[in-house]
Design a protein around this motif. Sequence first.
Motif, mmCIF file in Angstrom:
data_model
loop_
_atom_site.group_PDB
_atom_site.id
_atom_site.type_symbol
_atom_site.label_atom_id
_atom_site.label_comp_id
_atom_site.label_asym_id
_atom_site.label_seq_id
_atom_site.Cartn_x
_atom_site.Cartn_y
_atom_site.Cartn_z
ATOM 1 N N ALA A 261 5.572 7.979 8.038
ATOM 2 C CA ALA A 261 4.668 9.263 8.744
ATOM 3 C C ALA A 261 4.693 10.690 7.943
ATOM 4 C CB ALA A 261 5.079 9.317 10.092
ATOM 5 N N LEU A 262 5.902 10.974 7.398
ATOM 6 C CA LEU A 262 6.293 12.055 6.635
ATOM 7 C C LEU A 262 5.488 12.037 5.473
ATOM 8 C CD1 LEU A 262 9.967 12.802 7.348
ATOM 9 C CD2 LEU A 262 7.930 14.260 8.193
ATOM 10 N N ARG A 263 5.550 11.138 4.562
ATOM 11 C CA ARG A 263 5.001 10.918 3.250
ATOM 12 C C ARG A 263 3.403 11.157 3.504
ATOM 13 N NH1 ARG A 263 8.845 9.250 -0.886
ATOM 14 N NH2 ARG A 263 7.287 10.064 -2.418
ATOM 15 N N ARG A 264 2.999 10.265 4.597
ATOM 16 C CA ARG A 264 1.684 10.281 4.893
ATOM 17 C C ARG A 264 1.070 11.863 5.143
ATOM 18 N NH1 ARG A 264 -1.973 10.537 8.700
ATOM 19 N NH2 ARG A 264 -3.732 9.264 8.737
ATOM 20 N N GLY A 265 1.694 12.332 5.799
ATOM 21 C CA GLY A 265 1.280 13.738 6.512
ATOM 22 C C GLY A 265 1.387 14.737 5.051
ATOM 23 N N VAL B 42 6.427 0.043 9.235
ATOM 24 C CA VAL B 42 5.980 0.964 8.289
ATOM 25 C C VAL B 42 7.398 1.178 7.244
ATOM 26 C CG1 VAL B 42 3.993 1.955 9.319
ATOM 27 C CG2 VAL B 42 6.049 2.971 9.906
ATOM 28 N N PRO B 43 7.384 1.581 6.160
ATOM 29 C CA PRO B 43 8.479 1.974 5.703
ATOM 30 C C PRO B 43 9.064 3.276 6.173
ATOM 31 C CG PRO B 43 6.874 1.436 4.090
ATOM 32 C CD PRO B 43 6.200 1.374 5.373
ATOM 33 N N ASP B 44 10.554 3.419 5.910
ATOM 34 C CA ASP B 44 11.176 4.613 6.375
ATOM 35 C C ASP B 44 10.407 5.731 5.591
ATOM 36 O OD1 ASP B 44 12.973 3.310 7.515
ATOM 37 O OD2 ASP B 44 14.402 3.184 6.088
ATOM 38 N N ARG C 95 -5.983 2.467 4.108
ATOM 39 C CA ARG C 95 -5.909 1.124 4.371
ATOM 40 C C ARG C 95 -4.703 0.433 5.051
ATOM 41 N NH1 ARG C 95 -7.041 2.205 -1.218
ATOM 42 N NH2 ARG C 95 -9.230 1.220 -1.821
ATOM 43 N N ALA C 96 -3.594 1.190 4.979
ATOM 44 C CA ALA C 96 -2.456 0.729 5.709
ATOM 45 C C ALA C 96 -2.664 0.860 7.298
ATOM 46 C CB ALA C 96 -1.229 1.326 5.189
ATOM 47 N N ASP C 97 -3.170 2.195 7.701
ATOM 48 C CA ASP C 97 -3.476 2.673 8.819
ATOM 49 C C ASP C 97 -4.306 1.751 9.654
ATOM 50 O OD1 ASP C 97 -1.718 4.505 8.397
ATOM 51 O OD2 ASP C 97 -3.356 6.120 8.186
ATOM 52 N N THR C 98 -5.651 1.422 9.062
ATOM 53 C CA THR C 98 -6.436 0.433 9.348
ATOM 54 C C THR C 98 -5.922 -0.946 10.010
ATOM 55 O OG1 THR C 98 -8.133 1.467 8.351
ATOM 56 C CG2 THR C 98 -8.541 -0.764 8.738
ATOM 57 N N LEU C 99 -5.220 -1.376 8.879
ATOM 58 C CA LEU C 99 -4.457 -2.820 9.326
ATOM 59 C C LEU C 99 -3.490 -2.728 10.387
ATOM 60 C CD1 LEU C 99 -4.437 -5.698 8.398
ATOM 61 C CD2 LEU C 99 -2.322 -5.314 6.802
ATOM 62 N N LEU C 100 -2.778 -1.307 10.325
ATOM 63 C CA LEU C 100 -1.855 -1.276 11.559
ATOM 64 C C LEU C 100 -2.436 -1.273 12.850
ATOM 65 C CD1 LEU C 100 0.378 1.583 9.894
ATOM 66 C CD2 LEU C 100 1.336 -0.607 10.662
ATOM 67 N N TRP D 245 0.833 -1.213 0.008
ATOM 68 C CA TRP D 245 -0.070 0.109 -0.041
ATOM 69 C C TRP D 245 0.781 1.134 0.166
ATOM 70 C CZ3 TRP D 245 -3.110 -2.781 4.119
ATOM 71 C CH2 TRP D 245 -4.124 -3.234 3.649
ATOM 72 N N SER D 246 1.955 1.193 0.648
ATOM 73 C CA SER D 246 2.909 2.295 0.786
ATOM 74 C C SER D 246 3.370 2.513 -0.509
ATOM 75 C CB SER D 246 3.918 2.282 1.813
ATOM 76 O OG SER D 246 3.392 2.130 2.923
ATOM 77 N N ARG D 247 3.820 1.638 -1.346
ATOM 78 C CA ARG D 247 4.389 1.638 -2.688
ATOM 79 C C ARG D 247 3.416 2.411 -3.422
ATOM 80 N NH1 ARG D 247 6.488 -3.494 -2.077
ATOM 81 N NH2 ARG D 247 4.903 -4.320 -3.647
ATOM 82 N N VAL D 248 2.141 1.735 -3.383
ATOM 83 C CA VAL D 248 1.195 2.345 -4.318
ATOM 84 C C VAL D 248 0.817 3.567 -3.910
ATOM 85 C CG1 VAL D 248 -1.150 2.257 -4.874
ATOM 86 C CG2 VAL D 248 0.052 0.248 -4.697
ATOM 87 N N ALA D 249 0.698 4.069 -2.607
ATOM 88 C CA ALA D 249 0.636 5.577 -2.414
ATOM 89 C C ALA D 249 1.576 6.318 -2.723
ATOM 90 C CB ALA D 249 0.583 5.613 -0.847
ATOM 91 N N VAL D 250 2.898 6.081 -2.729
ATOM 92 C CA VAL D 250 3.910 6.636 -3.184
ATOM 93 C C VAL D 250 3.904 7.251 -4.989
ATOM 94 C CG1 VAL D 250 6.601 6.962 -3.830
ATOM 95 C CG2 VAL D 250 5.646 6.297 -1.425
#
Length: 169
Positions: free
Chosen positions: A115-119, A110-112, A93-98, A71-76
């Motif tokens: 939080a910054l990318r999400r923000g 979570v990938p390096d 989706r990732a946050d819900t699973l976390l 999900w993180s790769r797709v989001a990027v």
Amino acid sequence: MTKRVLFIVLLGAAVGCSSPGRRYEDASEDEAQGRWASACEKYLDVLRRDPEYPGARDKAHETGNRAVERWSRVAVGLEEAGRFDRAVDEYARADTLLDRAAAVGVVLAVPDGYALRRGFVHARAAERSLAAADVASAEGRWQDAVKAYRRALARYDLAQAERERAMEG
């Protein structure tokens, strides 16, 4: 037998069919097919039913990490394409699973820079939504403006000033 009693009997049978062992097998099938999120959810369900089920915790951790990574790769990729609203969905989706994993004591990685990318994605999506609301308001399209302001309030992590702007709108 009344319909109510029959329903209760059938419900009991259905619940019995979804034992932790059967859920574990279903999760293993999903995992074998690369459906990481589905597998993780099923392993987590096994842990909710039996916190000591052999192997479920490790499998939930492994498949959950893979799902979050995907999900993180797709989001990027969506972020890089300027599709911030869609990237927000992937992070959600990732946050819900976390959160679900944490509820049964499974801590997923979570990938390096997550939080910054999400923000950043939330900020850009909110900015666009608020700008669209402002344009709609200036053009007298009140329903569209209200819809965009409400969307920003409901979906995005807004700074206090943005929250006030949306509330005023």
